[in-house]
Design an enzyme around this catalytic site. Structure first.
Site, PDB file in Angstrom:
ATOM      1  CB  THR A 151      68.203 -43.377  99.516  1.00 17.73           C
ATOM      2  OG1 THR A 151      68.587 -42.471 100.549  1.00 17.73           O
ATOM      3  CG2 THR A 151      66.693 -43.559  99.639  1.00 17.73           C
ATOM      4  CG  ASP A 152      71.618 -42.653 103.601  1.00 17.73           C
ATOM      5  OD1 ASP A 152      70.772 -42.025 102.924  1.00 17.73           O
ATOM      6  OD2 ASP A 152      72.638 -42.115 104.065  1.00 17.73           O
ATOM      7  CD  GLU A 153      67.432 -38.978 102.359  1.00 16.87           C
ATOM      8  OE1 GLU A 153      66.338 -38.504 102.663  1.00 16.87           O
ATOM      9  OE2 GLU A 153      68.270 -38.374 101.674  1.00 16.87           O
ATOM     10  CE1 TYR A 184      64.296 -39.838  97.090  1.00 13.68           C
ATOM     11  CE2 TYR A 184      65.417 -39.533  99.195  1.00 13.68           C
ATOM     12  CZ  TYR A 184      65.415 -39.998  97.885  1.00 13.68           C
ATOM     13  OH  TYR A 184      66.529 -40.631  97.377  1.00 13.68           O
ATOM     14  CE  LYS A 198      64.940 -44.375  95.888  1.00 10.91           C
ATOM     15  NZ  LYS A 198      65.149 -44.549  94.428  1.00 10.91           N
TER      16      LYS A 198
HETATM   17  P1  NAD Z   1      68.226 -36.736  90.093  1.00  8.67           P
HETATM   18  O1  NAD Z   1      67.010 -36.057  90.635  1.00  8.67           O
HETATM   19  O2  NAD Z   1      69.434 -35.936  89.775  1.00  8.67           O
HETATM   20  O3  NAD Z   1      67.835 -37.528  88.765  1.00  8.67           O
HETATM   21  C1  NAD Z   1      66.659 -38.253  88.624  1.00  8.67           C
HETATM   22  C2  NAD Z   1      66.437 -38.534  87.143  1.00  8.67           C
HETATM   23  O4  NAD Z   1      65.256 -39.340  86.998  1.00  8.67           O
HETATM   24  C3  NAD Z   1      66.210 -37.272  86.305  1.00  8.67           C
HETATM   25  O5  NAD Z   1      66.998 -37.326  85.135  1.00  8.67           O
HETATM   26  C4  NAD Z   1      64.726 -37.330  85.960  1.00  8.67           C
HETATM   27  O6  NAD Z   1      64.407 -36.714  84.722  1.00  8.67           O
HETATM   28  C5  NAD Z   1      64.483 -38.831  85.924  1.00  8.67           C
HETATM   29  N1  NAD Z   1      63.079 -39.198  86.154  1.00  8.67           N
HETATM   30  C6  NAD Z   1      62.258 -38.739  87.133  1.00  8.67           C
HETATM   31  N2  NAD Z   1      61.040 -39.300  87.015  1.00  8.67           N
HETATM   32  C7  NAD Z   1      61.103 -40.167  85.959  1.00  8.67           C
HETATM   33  C8  NAD Z   1      60.193 -41.066  85.358  1.00  8.67           C
HETATM   34  N3  NAD Z   1      58.934 -41.168  85.814  1.00  8.67           N
HETATM   35  N4  NAD Z   1      60.584 -41.800  84.310  1.00  8.67           N
HETATM   36  C9  NAD Z   1      61.854 -41.675  83.813  1.00  8.67           C
HETATM   37  N5  NAD Z   1      62.759 -40.837  84.341  1.00  8.67           N
HETATM   38  C10 NAD Z   1      62.396 -40.085  85.397  1.00  8.67           C
HETATM   39  O7  NAD Z   1      68.537 -37.888  91.142  1.00  8.67           O
HETATM   40  P2  NAD Z   1      69.939 -38.513  91.576  1.00  8.67           P
HETATM   41  O8  NAD Z   1      70.482 -37.736  92.705  1.00  8.67           O
HETATM   42  O9  NAD Z   1      70.768 -38.761  90.375  1.00  8.67           O
HETATM   43  O10 NAD Z   1      69.435 -39.917  92.188  1.00  8.67           O
HETATM   44  C11 NAD Z   1      69.266 -41.044  91.331  1.00  8.67           C
HETATM   45  C12 NAD Z   1      68.739 -42.208  92.151  1.00  8.67           C
HETATM   46  O11 NAD Z   1      69.633 -42.488  93.224  1.00  8.67           O
HETATM   47  C13 NAD Z   1      67.382 -41.938  92.793  1.00  8.67           C
HETATM   48  O12 NAD Z   1      66.618 -43.114  92.714  1.00  8.67           O
HETATM   49  C14 NAD Z   1      67.715 -41.603  94.239  1.00  8.67           C
HETATM   50  O13 NAD Z   1      66.663 -41.974  95.099  1.00  8.67           O
HETATM   51  C15 NAD Z   1      68.939 -42.474  94.452  1.00  8.67           C
HETATM   52  N6  NAD Z   1      69.881 -41.981  95.470  1.00  8.67           N
HETATM   53  C16 NAD Z   1      70.353 -40.689  95.390  1.00  8.67           C
HETATM   54  C17 NAD Z   1      71.286 -40.258  96.340  1.00  8.67           C
HETATM   55  C18 NAD Z   1      71.867 -38.861  96.267  1.00  8.67           C
HETATM   56  O14 NAD Z   1      72.596 -38.485  97.187  1.00  8.67           O
HETATM   57  N7  NAD Z   1      71.619 -38.085  95.229  1.00  8.67           N
HETATM   58  C19 NAD Z   1      71.702 -41.123  97.354  1.00  8.67           C
HETATM   59  C20 NAD Z   1      71.187 -42.437  97.387  1.00  8.67           C
HETATM   60  C21 NAD Z   1      70.287 -42.842  96.434  1.00  8.67           C
HETATM   61  P1  TYD Z   2      70.222 -32.549 100.684  1.00  3.95           P
HETATM   62  O1  TYD Z   2      71.380 -32.253  99.787  1.00  3.95           O
HETATM   63  O2  TYD Z   2      68.876 -31.994 100.318  1.00  3.95           O
HETATM   64  O3  TYD Z   2      70.176 -34.124 100.885  1.00  3.95           O
HETATM   65  P2  TYD Z   2      69.267 -35.025 101.895  1.00  3.95           P
HETATM   66  O4  TYD Z   2      68.206 -34.187 102.461  1.00  3.95           O
HETATM   67  O5  TYD Z   2      68.750 -36.058 100.964  1.00  3.95           O
HETATM   68  O6  TYD Z   2      70.222 -35.545 102.909  1.00  3.95           O
HETATM   69  O7  TYD Z   2      70.563 -32.020 102.134  1.00  3.95           O
HETATM   70  C1  TYD Z   2      71.718 -32.460 102.825  1.00  3.95           C
HETATM   71  C2  TYD Z   2      71.671 -31.847 104.210  1.00  3.95           C
HETATM   72  O8  TYD Z   2      71.812 -30.434 104.080  1.00  3.95           O
HETATM   73  C3  TYD Z   2      70.356 -32.083 104.923  1.00  3.95           C
HETATM   74  O9  TYD Z   2      70.623 -32.241 106.315  1.00  3.95           O
HETATM   75  C4  TYD Z   2      69.587 -30.793 104.700  1.00  3.95           C
HETATM   76  C5  TYD Z   2      70.696 -29.751 104.636  1.00  3.95           C
HETATM   77  N1  TYD Z   2      70.440 -28.584 103.770  1.00  3.95           N
HETATM   78  C6  TYD Z   2      70.646 -27.293 104.251  1.00  3.95           C
HETATM   79  O10 TYD Z   2      71.013 -27.084 105.426  1.00  3.95           O
HETATM   80  N2  TYD Z   2      70.432 -26.244 103.392  1.00  3.95           N
HETATM   81  C7  TYD Z   2      70.012 -26.427 102.106  1.00  3.95           C
HETATM   82  O11 TYD Z   2      69.801 -25.417 101.380  1.00  3.95           O
HETATM   83  C8  TYD Z   2      69.806 -27.760 101.628  1.00  3.95           C
HETATM   84  C9  TYD Z   2      69.346 -28.006 100.208  1.00  3.95           C
HETATM   85  C10 TYD Z   2      70.052 -28.813 102.496  1.00  3.95           C
END
Ligand code: NAD
Ligand code: TYD
Length: 339
Positions: free
Chosen positions: A124-126, A150, A154
């Site tokens: 992630t960019d985070e 988090y 990562k």
């Molecule tokens: P999500 O929370 O929707 O899904 C995570 C999945 O992982 C779930 O299905 C959960 O059951 C499974 N999981 C958790 N712990 C586990 C374990 N110990 N063993 C097997 N499975 C397990 O997350 P997402 O938003 O789909 O993100 C997926 C990946 O992409 C993550 O690694 C996250 O860090 C990365 N990512 C997400 C975003 C975003 O904006 N959502 C952006 C950049 C990177």
């Molecule tokens: P989020 O979807 O939790 O992603 P991330 O924290 O990984 O970027 O949040 C996106 C942005 O929105 C972040 O700046 C936090 C803000 N946010 C709110 O203002 N209200 C909310 O209820 C949530 C979940 C996030």
């Protein structure tokens, strides 16, 4: 090609599995997912019986299970499995360290023993921390400066991936993507929370002054980037992925309310998230230049399609919000064959 996709029942993983089953008739997918609160098999109901897809319930930290799956001729591991919500990591960092750090370490060890052709770490960019208003976007060589538990978990996983590449020669590729949005996103994240609360005429919590900026990418474009990384990404490399569309949270929430024809009075300013990163933005010139990746839709088009998806899939998100989605798994599990 046989893929082991971990965390495939979550938001991005389920979109990725559906995408590769459609676009690669010669790819087979094993989906290993622990089914935490974020794992939802209803995300993949339409491919549950697909001949090139198999679901296995389990933990990436279960060494015996992972080793058993890898003996089935897995070529590539795509590691999505993670605890992914910043606010939950602030409440309790333990599961984040357990899955994101230790789980990734166990997966790396198993990959090493089974001479996997490629290990993709979906990061992630985070991990780069927060940008000031005038800073240039993050590049792959920006320093790691995570601010939430988090992001720290990562970043720790990314460093383990780097070490396994250097020490053991494991063919690891790290991708770092910005905030995703699209179908099947758990409604604890900003965009699905806003859409579904607005549809239910419930307040929409906006943290702090609402001026935090994120660089949003449509999930399908992230999946296409990962597909390119599998095919052409070079071991040992890091690829930034992002939508190139920076927008403040408040502006985004207003845009969604406007699309839905809902009043701005639903916005409720709430206390800020501790350690809240102010701005993320990604420089994606490397993946464009080296792998030929381009995003497919404008932000406005993708946001419109996404809002429309949640409007049309009322039943999906209502079952998530009510907790009923877990019952689908219980029923499904009754007919699960032993792995
Ligand atoms: P999500 O929370 O929707 O899904 C995570 C999945 O992982 C779930 O299905 C959960 O059951 C499974 N999981 C958790 N712990 C586990 C374990 N110990 N063993 C097997 N499975 C397990 O997350 P997402 O938003 O789909 O993100 C997926 C990946 O992409 C993550 O690694 C996250 O860090 C990365 N990512 C997400 C975003 C975003 O904006 N959502 C952006 C950049 C990177
Ligand atoms: P989020 O979807 O939790 O992603 P991330 O924290 O990984 O970027 O949040 C996106 C942005 O929105 C972040 O700046 C936090 C803000 N946010 C709110 O203002 N209200 C909310 O209820 C949530 C979940 C996030």
């Amino acid at each position: 090609m046989q893929l082991l996709v971990t965390g495939g029942a979550g938001f991005i993983g389920s979109n990725f599995i559906r995408h590769v089953l459609q676009t690669h008739p010669d790819w087979q997918v094993i989906n290993l997912d622990k089914l935490t609160y974020a794992g939802n098999l209803e995300n993949l109901q339409d491919v549950a019986d697909h001949p090139r897809y198999r679901f296995v319930k389990g933990d990436i930290a279960d060494r015996v299970l992972v080793e058993r799956l890898l003996t089935e001729g897995v070529d590539v591991i795509v590691n999505f499995a993670a605890e992914s919500h910043v606010d939950r990591s602030i409440a309790d960092a333990a599961p984040f360290v357990e899955t994101n750090v230790n789980g990734t370490r166990l997966l790396l060890d198993a990959a090493r023993h089974h001479r996997i052709a490629k290990f993709i770490q979906v990061s992630t960019d985070e991990v780069y921390g927060s940008l000031g208003p005038a800073d240039p976007p993050f590049t792959e060589s920006s320093p790691l400066a995570p601010n939430s538990p988090y992001a720290a978990s990562k970043a720790a996983a990314d460093l383990l991936c780097r070490a396994y590449r250097v020490t053991y020669g494991l063919p690891v590729v790290i991708t770092r993507c910005s905030n995703n949005f699209g179908p099947y996103q758990f409604p604890e994240k900003l965009i699905p929370l806003t859409v579904t609360n607005a549809l239910e005429h419930k307040p929409i919590p906006v943290y702090g002054d609402g001026m935090n900026i994120r660089d949003w990418i449509y999930v399908e474009d992230h999946c296409r980037a990962l597909e390119l990384v599998i095919a052409k990404g070079r071991a040992g490399e890091i690829y930034n992925i992002g939508g190139g569309r920076e927008i403040a949270n408040l502006e985004l929430v207003r845009a969604i309310l406007d699309l839905l024809g809902k009043p701005e009075s639903l916005i409720e300013f709430v206390p800020d998230r501790p350690g809240h990163d102010r701005r993320y933005a990604m420089d994606v010139s490397k993946i464009r230049r080296d792998l030929g990746w381009e995003k497919s839709l404008s932000f406005e088009e993708a946001l419109g399609q996404t809002v429309d998806w949640y409007v049309r899939h009322h039943c999906w998100w209502q079952r998530v919000k009510s907790g009923e989605y877990k019952e689908y798994y219980e029923r499904w599990y009754d007919r699960l064959k032993p792995v």
